[in-house]
Design a protein around this motif. Sequence first.
Motif, PDB file in Angstrom:
ATOM      1  N   SER A   1       6.274  -3.488  -4.984  1.00 49.79           N
ATOM      2  CA  SER A   1       5.394  -3.245  -3.838  1.00 49.79           C
ATOM      3  C   SER A   1       5.779  -1.936  -3.123  1.00 49.79           C
ATOM      4  O   SER A   1       4.917  -1.117  -2.789  1.00 49.79           O
ATOM      5  CB  SER A   1       5.482  -4.453  -2.897  1.00 49.79           C
ATOM      6  OG  SER A   1       4.644  -4.331  -1.798  1.00 49.79           O
TER       7      SER A   1
ATOM      8  N   HIS B   1       3.375   5.723  -3.990  1.00 48.74           N
ATOM      9  CA  HIS B   1       2.309   6.570  -4.563  1.00 48.74           C
ATOM     10  C   HIS B   1       1.268   6.954  -3.510  1.00 48.74           C
ATOM     11  O   HIS B   1       0.831   8.102  -3.457  1.00 48.74           O
ATOM     12  CB  HIS B   1       1.560   5.805  -5.666  1.00 48.74           C
ATOM     13  CG  HIS B   1       2.260   5.792  -6.987  1.00 48.74           C
ATOM     14  ND1 HIS B   1       2.352   6.896  -7.789  1.00 48.74           N
ATOM     15  CD2 HIS B   1       2.860   4.791  -7.666  1.00 48.74           C
ATOM     16  CE1 HIS B   1       2.991   6.584  -8.911  1.00 48.74           C
ATOM     17  NE2 HIS B   1       3.324   5.312  -8.850  1.00 48.74           N
ATOM     18  N   SER B   2       0.837   5.979  -2.726  1.00 50.54           N
ATOM     19  CA  SER B   2      -0.306   6.223  -1.836  1.00 50.54           C
ATOM     20  C   SER B   2       0.080   6.777  -0.481  1.00 50.54           C
ATOM     21  O   SER B   2      -0.781   7.292   0.233  1.00 50.54           O
ATOM     22  CB  SER B   2      -1.093   4.925  -1.591  1.00 50.54           C
ATOM     23  OG  SER B   2      -1.115   4.115  -2.720  1.00 50.54           O
ATOM     24  N   TYR B   3       1.325   6.637  -0.104  1.00 51.60           N
ATOM     25  CA  TYR B   3       1.725   7.087   1.233  1.00 51.60           C
ATOM     26  C   TYR B   3       2.743   8.231   1.175  1.00 51.60           C
ATOM     27  O   TYR B   3       2.391   9.389   1.304  1.00 51.60           O
ATOM     28  CB  TYR B   3       2.298   5.907   2.038  1.00 51.60           C
ATOM     29  CG  TYR B   3       1.232   4.955   2.534  1.00 51.60           C
ATOM     30  CD1 TYR B   3       0.742   5.061   3.831  1.00 51.60           C
ATOM     31  CD2 TYR B   3       0.719   3.954   1.718  1.00 51.60           C
ATOM     32  CE1 TYR B   3      -0.230   4.197   4.300  1.00 51.60           C
ATOM     33  CE2 TYR B   3      -0.261   3.086   2.174  1.00 51.60           C
ATOM     34  CZ  TYR B   3      -0.729   3.215   3.470  1.00 51.60           C
ATOM     35  OH  TYR B   3      -1.698   2.364   3.922  1.00 51.60           O
TER      36      TYR B   3
ATOM     37  N   GLU C   1      -4.278  16.554   5.611  1.00 53.56           N
ATOM     38  CA  GLU C   1      -4.205  15.113   5.335  1.00 53.56           C
ATOM     39  C   GLU C   1      -2.727  14.704   5.202  1.00 53.56           C
ATOM     40  O   GLU C   1      -2.299  13.685   5.739  1.00 53.56           O
ATOM     41  CB  GLU C   1      -4.951  14.824   4.035  1.00 53.56           C
ATOM     42  CG  GLU C   1      -5.340  13.365   3.880  1.00 53.56           C
ATOM     43  CD  GLU C   1      -5.701  13.026   2.441  1.00 53.56           C
ATOM     44  OE1 GLU C   1      -5.686  13.928   1.579  1.00 53.56           O
ATOM     45  OE2 GLU C   1      -5.962  11.840   2.196  1.00 53.56           O
TER      46      GLU C   1
ATOM     47  N   TYR D   1       9.206  -0.789   8.944  1.00 55.61           N
ATOM     48  CA  TYR D   1       8.880  -1.912   8.057  1.00 55.61           C
ATOM     49  C   TYR D   1       9.833  -2.012   6.867  1.00 55.61           C
ATOM     50  O   TYR D   1      10.552  -2.983   6.715  1.00 55.61           O
ATOM     51  CB  TYR D   1       7.422  -1.807   7.592  1.00 55.61           C
ATOM     52  CG  TYR D   1       7.017  -2.983   6.739  1.00 55.61           C
ATOM     53  CD1 TYR D   1       6.874  -4.242   7.306  1.00 55.61           C
ATOM     54  CD2 TYR D   1       6.821  -2.852   5.364  1.00 55.61           C
ATOM     55  CE1 TYR D   1       6.548  -5.348   6.522  1.00 55.61           C
ATOM     56  CE2 TYR D   1       6.493  -3.938   4.582  1.00 55.61           C
ATOM     57  CZ  TYR D   1       6.351  -5.179   5.160  1.00 55.61           C
ATOM     58  OH  TYR D   1       6.038  -6.267   4.384  1.00 55.61           O
ATOM     59  N   TRP D   2       9.879  -0.983   6.045  1.00 56.87           N
ATOM     60  CA  TRP D   2      10.703  -1.089   4.828  1.00 56.87           C
ATOM     61  C   TRP D   2      12.203  -1.099   5.142  1.00 56.87           C
ATOM     62  O   TRP D   2      12.987  -1.626   4.368  1.00 56.87           O
ATOM     63  CB  TRP D   2      10.384   0.044   3.839  1.00 56.87           C
ATOM     64  CG  TRP D   2       8.995   0.028   3.282  1.00 56.87           C
ATOM     65  CD1 TRP D   2       8.057   1.021   3.410  1.00 56.87           C
ATOM     66  CD2 TRP D   2       8.356  -1.000   2.502  1.00 56.87           C
ATOM     67  NE1 TRP D   2       6.889   0.669   2.758  1.00 56.87           N
ATOM     68  CE2 TRP D   2       7.050  -0.557   2.209  1.00 56.87           C
ATOM     69  CE3 TRP D   2       8.761  -2.258   2.035  1.00 56.87           C
ATOM     70  CZ2 TRP D   2       6.138  -1.316   1.447  1.00 56.87           C
ATOM     71  CZ3 TRP D   2       7.858  -3.018   1.285  1.00 56.87           C
ATOM     72  CH2 TRP D   2       6.574  -2.551   1.008  1.00 56.87           C
TER      73      TRP D   2
ATOM     74  N   ILE E   1       6.369   3.906   8.823  1.00 56.52           N
ATOM     75  CA  ILE E   1       6.356   2.641   8.065  1.00 56.52           C
ATOM     76  C   ILE E   1       7.728   2.396   7.430  1.00 56.52           C
ATOM     77  O   ILE E   1       8.242   1.282   7.439  1.00 56.52           O
ATOM     78  CB  ILE E   1       5.221   2.646   7.004  1.00 56.52           C
ATOM     79  CG1 ILE E   1       3.851   2.681   7.686  1.00 56.52           C
ATOM     80  CG2 ILE E   1       5.330   1.423   6.091  1.00 56.52           C
ATOM     81  CD1 ILE E   1       2.684   2.988   6.750  1.00 56.52           C
TER      82      ILE E   1
ATOM     83  N   ASP F   1       4.756   1.019  -5.430  1.00 57.50           N
ATOM     84  CA  ASP F   1       3.309   1.287  -5.414  1.00 57.50           C
ATOM     85  C   ASP F   1       2.900   1.941  -4.093  1.00 57.50           C
ATOM     86  O   ASP F   1       2.086   2.867  -4.071  1.00 57.50           O
ATOM     87  CB  ASP F   1       2.518  -0.009  -5.656  1.00 57.50           C
ATOM     88  CG  ASP F   1       2.557  -0.407  -7.120  1.00 57.50           C
ATOM     89  OD1 ASP F   1       2.486   0.474  -7.984  1.00 57.50           O
ATOM     90  OD2 ASP F   1       2.669  -1.620  -7.405  1.00 57.50           O
ATOM     91  N   TRP F   2       3.462   1.438  -3.021  1.00 57.99           N
ATOM     92  CA  TRP F   2       3.205   2.037  -1.690  1.00 57.99           C
ATOM     93  C   TRP F   2       3.591   3.522  -1.704  1.00 57.99           C
ATOM     94  O   TRP F   2       2.876   4.363  -1.144  1.00 57.99           O
ATOM     95  CB  TRP F   2       4.021   1.264  -0.644  1.00 57.99           C
ATOM     96  CG  TRP F   2       3.953   1.841   0.720  1.00 57.99           C
ATOM     97  CD1 TRP F   2       2.995   1.606   1.672  1.00 57.99           C
ATOM     98  CD2 TRP F   2       4.873   2.783   1.319  1.00 57.99           C
ATOM     99  NE1 TRP F   2       3.267   2.337   2.803  1.00 57.99           N
ATOM    100  CE2 TRP F   2       4.411   3.064   2.614  1.00 57.99           C
ATOM    101  CE3 TRP F   2       6.037   3.406   0.874  1.00 57.99           C
ATOM    102  CZ2 TRP F   2       5.071   3.944   3.478  1.00 57.99           C
ATOM    103  CZ3 TRP F   2       6.698   4.281   1.721  1.00 57.99           C
ATOM    104  CH2 TRP F   2       6.224   4.539   3.009  1.00 57.99           C
TER     105      TRP F   2
END
Lengths: 245, 245
Positions: B98, B104-106, B135, B150-151, B146, B101-102
């Motif tokens: 998880s 890659h997108s963030y 962006e 979070y992590w 995050i 994968d995160w």
Amino acid sequence: MTLKVYADRFSQPSRAVLIFCKINGIDFEEITIEVLKLQQFTPEYKEINPMSEVPAIVDGKFKLFESHAILMCLACAYPGVADHWYPADIFKRAKIHSVLDWHHSYLRRGATGLVYNTILAPLNGLPSNPQASDEAKKILPKSLSILEDYWLEGTGQFLLGNSEPSIADISLVCEIMQLEFLSEKDFRRLLSPYKKVLQWIEDIKNATAPYFDEVHMVLFGAQKGIREQMVTQSVSNPEGGIQHK
Amino acid sequence: MTLKVYADRFSQPSRAVLIFCKINGIDFEEITIEVLKLQQFTPEYKEINPMSEVPAIVDGKFKLFESHAILMCLACAYPGVADHWYPADIFKRAKIHSVLDWHHSYLRRGATGLVYNTILAPLNGLPSNPQASDEAKKILPKSLSILEDYWLEGTGQFLLGNSEPSIADISLVCEIMQLEFLSEKDFRRLLSPYKKVLQWIEDIKNATAPYFDEVHMVLFGAQKGIREQMVTQSVSNPEGGIQHK
């Protein structure tokens, strides 16, 4: 404790997880999180996925988000999933990880970037990013070529030349299926050079029938309305179609 | 047959794989593919990785690309790798997937988007994409928040509250380390709000010493020259610094 799958059938990774559960007879409860109604931002859902994205799963105290991670976990943790979906063999599994990681940087950026910026954002009055859309228009045909010439190389009809599908097949096909939101003309123009890709989509549909069509029903239902709206818009803006770069 | 790792130490996923091999005593041969000299486009290398990206590994007839897939494969296939790097427990492993994968997108979109478009592209006379850079400037602080909140939540000092590092820690820290290319002022301004992230970088450095510094040496060496060039450019273009959004 039943597995709970939080999903929106308009989201391609949600559809991948739902189809995977259904075809493998995994007992689960589907809980719809309507993304267009911003239900992913409620405090209750943020407790499950602080990224406010779908899908996510909960089983007892265990929570997980990111669809690839979910598919791998379901394949390992729930009984009755045939080995071909996510092989125990380290080297076969490594190749599936490679496809899934590639998916993030290529196919997803292409397909989601294009559909979001040229269809979903304009239709929902949200700001679109023309440069992201231009980038997506370059990445998408490139990704489809790599799918056709590299990942679908070999004797079997599925990714990596396999004769049976894996979690990567479901994940990537669901990504491509969102291109159905494009006009029929754009969809045909975009996909028609990729004969193996088109055949592969049919092969996955058949391998996961009847669940593939059942889970995509909501997309096919929306497609008609979206295509009509896009035709109306393109009459007033004839230059607005998808250009290949 | 010795494992061959095709890598460029200027590439953050290459560094992650090299550090992982070294800290785990995996016997390998490092083969440098100089990306700035376009060596990734040679027909020989394209046989190994048709995407023309680094890193990639070859062991006998087995070839693999995508750094997350490589790290997972190395952790499973080579002897002597401690369980904490990629736990055999399905649910602990799922959480690592998880995070990856995160990534890659963030974090990757933020860090690579920013460094490439504001530093590497201009310095190498390549076209940069201002919107991708804008962006990235939004995604990067969000990703760092995050990470921080979070992590890196929990009692242990590593990701997911673990008391020992995993492949996700190495992968994400190497991504962040490329921010060292920014000016010292921008680097400090960007990272200083994230105390746990800064401590975590130190903890990984210590956990993987002396290999972390050894593999990053080339980056630290280049950093000085790049920072001097950027200062020269910013004198002629004082609005060119990194703005937080």
